[in-house]
Design a protein around this motif. Structure first.
Motif, mmCIF file in Angstrom:
data_model
loop_
_atom_site.group_PDB
_atom_site.id
_atom_site.type_symbol
_atom_site.label_atom_id
_atom_site.label_comp_id
_atom_site.label_asym_id
_atom_site.label_seq_id
_atom_site.Cartn_x
_atom_site.Cartn_y
_atom_site.Cartn_z
ATOM 1 N N PHE A 198 0.815 -1.210 0.000
ATOM 2 C CA PHE A 198 0.000 0.000 0.000
ATOM 3 C C PHE A 198 0.852 1.265 0.000
ATOM 4 C CE2 PHE A 198 -3.667 -2.541 0.744
ATOM 5 C CZ PHE A 198 -4.761 -1.748 0.468
ATOM 6 N N GLY A 199 2.174 1.115 0.057
ATOM 7 C CA GLY A 199 3.051 2.265 -0.067
ATOM 8 C C GLY A 199 3.706 2.738 1.208
ATOM 9 N N LEU A 200 3.479 2.058 2.352
ATOM 10 C CA LEU A 200 4.123 2.473 3.585
ATOM 11 C C LEU A 200 5.585 2.033 3.588
ATOM 12 C CD1 LEU A 200 1.091 2.715 4.526
ATOM 13 C CD2 LEU A 200 1.942 2.125 6.804
ATOM 14 N N PRO A 201 6.499 2.870 4.070
ATOM 15 C CA PRO A 201 7.888 2.439 4.235
ATOM 16 C C PRO A 201 7.957 1.286 5.222
ATOM 17 C CG PRO A 201 7.687 4.823 4.451
ATOM 18 C CD PRO A 201 6.304 4.284 4.442
ATOM 19 N N PRO A 202 8.876 0.338 5.030
ATOM 20 C CA PRO A 202 8.957 -0.812 5.935
ATOM 21 C C PRO A 202 9.085 -0.444 7.409
ATOM 22 C CG PRO A 202 10.280 -1.219 3.991
ATOM 23 C CD PRO A 202 9.793 0.199 3.890
ATOM 24 N N VAL A 203 9.852 0.618 7.728
ATOM 25 C CA VAL A 203 10.014 1.020 9.124
ATOM 26 C C VAL A 203 8.687 1.492 9.706
ATOM 27 C CG1 VAL A 203 11.131 2.661 10.661
ATOM 28 C CG2 VAL A 203 12.443 1.588 8.827
ATOM 29 N N THR A 204 7.949 2.279 8.937
ATOM 30 C CA THR A 204 6.643 2.766 9.386
ATOM 31 C C THR A 204 5.669 1.611 9.563
ATOM 32 O OG1 THR A 204 7.008 4.834 8.192
ATOM 33 C CG2 THR A 204 4.746 4.339 8.864
ATOM 34 N N ALA A 205 5.698 0.664 8.626
ATOM 35 C CA ALA A 205 4.821 -0.502 8.719
ATOM 36 C C ALA A 205 5.137 -1.319 9.967
ATOM 37 C CB ALA A 205 4.974 -1.364 7.470
ATOM 38 N N SER A 206 6.421 -1.510 10.252
ATOM 39 C CA SER A 206 6.822 -2.281 11.425
ATOM 40 C C SER A 206 6.368 -1.604 12.715
ATOM 41 C CB SER A 206 8.344 -2.464 11.433
ATOM 42 O OG SER A 206 8.755 -3.178 12.572
ATOM 43 N N ALA A 207 6.534 -0.282 12.795
ATOM 44 C CA ALA A 207 6.101 0.449 13.992
ATOM 45 C C ALA A 207 4.597 0.320 14.201
ATOM 46 C CB ALA A 207 6.494 1.921 13.864
ATOM 47 N N ALA A 208 3.836 0.431 13.116
ATOM 48 C CA ALA A 208 2.381 0.302 13.220
ATOM 49 C C ALA A 208 1.991 -1.093 13.689
ATOM 50 C CB ALA A 208 1.738 0.598 11.863
ATOM 51 N N ILE A 209 2.675 -2.122 13.183
ATOM 52 C CA ILE A 209 2.345 -3.497 13.549
ATOM 53 C C ILE A 209 2.680 -3.772 15.010
ATOM 54 C CG2 ILE A 209 2.983 -5.914 13.126
ATOM 55 C CD1 ILE A 209 3.335 -5.016 10.145
ATOM 56 N N HIS A 210 3.839 -3.320 15.484
ATOM 57 C CA HIS A 210 4.201 -3.504 16.888
ATOM 58 C C HIS A 210 3.146 -2.875 17.804
ATOM 59 C CE1 HIS A 210 8.354 -4.690 15.780
ATOM 60 N NE2 HIS A 210 8.355 -5.210 16.992
ATOM 61 N N THR A 211 2.701 -1.680 17.442
ATOM 62 C CA THR A 211 1.731 -0.987 18.277
ATOM 63 C C THR A 211 0.386 -1.704 18.278
ATOM 64 O OG1 THR A 211 2.820 1.111 17.738
ATOM 65 C CG2 THR A 211 0.622 1.238 18.716
ATOM 66 N N ALA A 212 -0.103 -2.036 17.089
ATOM 67 C CA ALA A 212 -1.410 -2.699 17.002
ATOM 68 C C ALA A 212 -1.374 -4.086 17.622
ATOM 69 C CB ALA A 212 -1.830 -2.788 15.538
ATOM 70 N N GLU A 213 -0.277 -4.795 17.454
ATOM 71 C CA GLU A 213 -0.215 -6.174 17.930
ATOM 72 C C GLU A 213 -0.227 -6.265 19.446
ATOM 73 O OE1 GLU A 213 2.007 -10.252 16.476
ATOM 74 O OE2 GLU A 213 3.132 -8.385 16.461
ATOM 75 N N SER A 214 0.207 -5.206 20.129
ATOM 76 C CA SER A 214 0.136 -5.234 21.582
ATOM 77 C C SER A 214 -1.305 -5.292 22.061
ATOM 78 C CB SER A 214 0.845 -4.007 22.166
ATOM 79 O OG SER A 214 0.195 -2.816 21.788
ATOM 80 N N PHE A 215 -2.248 -4.817 21.242
ATOM 81 C CA PHE A 215 -3.676 -4.886 21.579
ATOM 82 C C PHE A 215 -4.323 -6.144 20.989
ATOM 83 C CE2 PHE A 215 -2.518 -0.453 21.844
ATOM 84 C CZ PHE A 215 -3.174 0.003 22.976
ATOM 85 N N THR A 216 -4.026 -6.427 19.717
ATOM 86 C CA THR A 216 -4.683 -7.567 19.067
ATOM 87 C C THR A 216 -4.266 -8.891 19.695
ATOM 88 O OG1 THR A 216 -2.957 -7.687 17.346
ATOM 89 C CG2 THR A 216 -4.891 -6.337 16.873
ATOM 90 N N SER A 217 -3.016 -8.993 20.164
ATOM 91 C CA SER A 217 -2.592 -10.242 20.802
ATOM 92 C C SER A 217 -3.343 -10.458 22.112
ATOM 93 C CB SER A 217 -1.075 -10.234 21.042
ATOM 94 O OG SER A 217 -0.700 -9.162 21.885
ATOM 95 N N GLY A 218 -3.649 -9.358 22.817
ATOM 96 C CA GLY A 218 -4.450 -9.479 24.035
ATOM 97 C C GLY A 218 -5.860 -9.954 23.737
ATOM 98 N N ALA A 219 -6.474 -9.375 22.701
ATOM 99 C CA ALA A 219 -7.828 -9.798 22.313
ATOM 100 C C ALA A 219 -7.828 -11.240 21.834
ATOM 101 C CB ALA A 219 -8.360 -8.878 21.216
ATOM 102 N N SER A 220 -6.794 -11.636 21.093
ATOM 103 C CA SER A 220 -6.704 -13.008 20.607
ATOM 104 C C SER A 220 -6.517 -13.983 21.754
ATOM 105 C CB SER A 220 -5.541 -13.135 19.617
ATOM 106 O OG SER A 220 -5.429 -14.456 19.139
ATOM 107 N N GLY A 221 -5.642 -13.638 22.696
ATOM 108 C CA GLY A 221 -5.422 -14.511 23.842
ATOM 109 C C GLY A 221 -6.688 -14.703 24.657
ATOM 110 N N LEU A 222 -7.432 -13.619 24.900
ATOM 111 C CA LEU A 222 -8.684 -13.717 25.643
ATOM 112 C C LEU A 222 -9.705 -14.575 24.901
ATOM 113 C CD1 LEU A 222 -10.375 -12.836 28.068
ATOM 114 C CD2 LEU A 222 -11.026 -10.779 26.779
ATOM 115 N N SER A 223 -9.748 -14.445 23.579
ATOM 116 C CA SER A 223 -10.674 -15.248 22.785
ATOM 117 C C SER A 223 -10.338 -16.736 22.876
ATOM 118 C CB SER A 223 -10.633 -14.797 21.319
ATOM 119 O OG SER A 223 -11.034 -13.449 21.187
ATOM 120 N N HIS A 224 -9.055 -17.062 22.866
ATOM 121 C CA HIS A 224 -8.649 -18.460 22.998
ATOM 122 C C HIS A 224 -8.963 -18.990 24.401
ATOM 123 C CE1 HIS A 224 -6.745 -19.566 19.203
ATOM 124 N NE2 HIS A 224 -6.262 -18.330 19.130
ATOM 125 N N VAL A 225 -8.837 -18.144 25.410
ATOM 126 C CA VAL A 225 -9.215 -18.555 26.766
ATOM 127 C C VAL A 225 -10.700 -18.914 26.802
ATOM 128 C CG1 VAL A 225 -9.525 -17.755 29.146
ATOM 129 C CG2 VAL A 225 -7.403 -17.257 27.931
#
Length: 263
Positions: free
Chosen positions: A44-71
């Motif tokens: 989509f045109g994002l620089p790799p560094v920007t994409a990585s920063a966005a993923i680290h930030t979002a994943e700190s929330f999505t991994s919590g939601a995923s873990g709770l769903s698996h529980v």
């Protein structure tokens, strides 16, 4: 910080879709959020560094939601969780420290070849041998290695830990649920250790979209992990391991192809 009440939803929609698909794969197979979303974000045109920063930030929330769903789907083995998460946190902290003084990329080709071999073994073993619960061996060192490579190499918790536990013979849905639940603590540890670099500036439109889509997909991924039969689920994990490892190796060999920092 973005005001959610004023978010431009037309701009957010592509990132919401990416987050939804990436978390659906990750929640179902125990890996894939980083490489899937990173690939599409760069397209989509994002620089790799920007994409990585966005993923680290979002994943700190999505991994919590995923873990709770698996529980909630009863996909988590709590004794195994306890044996994984503490060494994983220690490995992540040391990995962040090593990242500041050593180039961890020297180990990346070895890890990728190893993960591809694990993937091939899972595809071969899936239809031949039923999975049954037994006490897993070398869990502490595995958690430490997963946390270390996730922090120092930019990713690896899901592929390394999920692939190895499946190869040892554990029930696929319990592996996937336990690895997803423990990943939240590893991700938060890495994000906290890197907060001076990422900061709140990483909470961009892309991160917001990934977060929204990922949280929405988390319950569905946990349900699919519980519903798909063990043998095809194990083969799917093996196929994802081979595909992501092959892509990582190609990215290392050819300069024009972005070497995405998560695999």
């Amino acid at each position: 910080m973005i005001e959610f009440s004023a978010l431009p939803w037309a701009d957010l929609l592509p990132f919401i879709l990416i987050g939804f698909l990436a978390q659906l794969v990750d929640g179902t197979l125990g890996m894939g959020f980083g490489v899937f979303s990173n690939s599409l974000l760069v397209m989509f045109g994002l620089p790799p560094v920007t994409a990585s920063a966005a993923i680290h930030t979002a994943e700190s929330f999505t991994s919590g939601a995923s873990g709770l769903s698996h529980v909630m789907q009863r996909n988590v083995d709590w004794p195994l969780f306890a044996r994984l998460v503490v060494p994983g946190i220690v490995g992540a902290i040391i990995g962040v420290w090593v990242l500041t003084i050593v180039d961890a990329e020297i180990a990346r080709p070895v890890v990728l070849v190893y993960l591809a071999a694990i993937g091939a073994y899972l595809i071969w073993r899936g239809p031949r041998r039923p999975q049954a619960y037994r006490r897993m061996k070398l869990v502490g060192p595995l958690g430490f290695a997963g946390g270390f490579f996730d922090a120092s190499g930019g990713g690896g918790w899901g592929p390394l830990v999920t692939g190895n536990l499946l190869a040892q013979g554990m029930t696929p849905r319990m592996v996937i649920g336990t690895v997803n639940a423990s990943e939240f603590f590893i991700t938060v540890t890495v994000l906290a250790a890197l907060i001076g670099t990422l900061g709140l500036a990483s909470f961009t439109i892309a991160a917001s979209g990934l977060l929204i889509g990922g949280v929405v997909a988390a319950p569905l991924g946990a349900y699919l992990a519980r519903s798909i039969p063990a043998k095809p689920l194990m083969q799917l994990v093996g196929a994802v391991l081979i595909a992501t490892s092959f892509y990582g190796l190609v990215a290392l060999m050819f300069e024009p192809i972005p070497a995405f920092p998560r695999f």
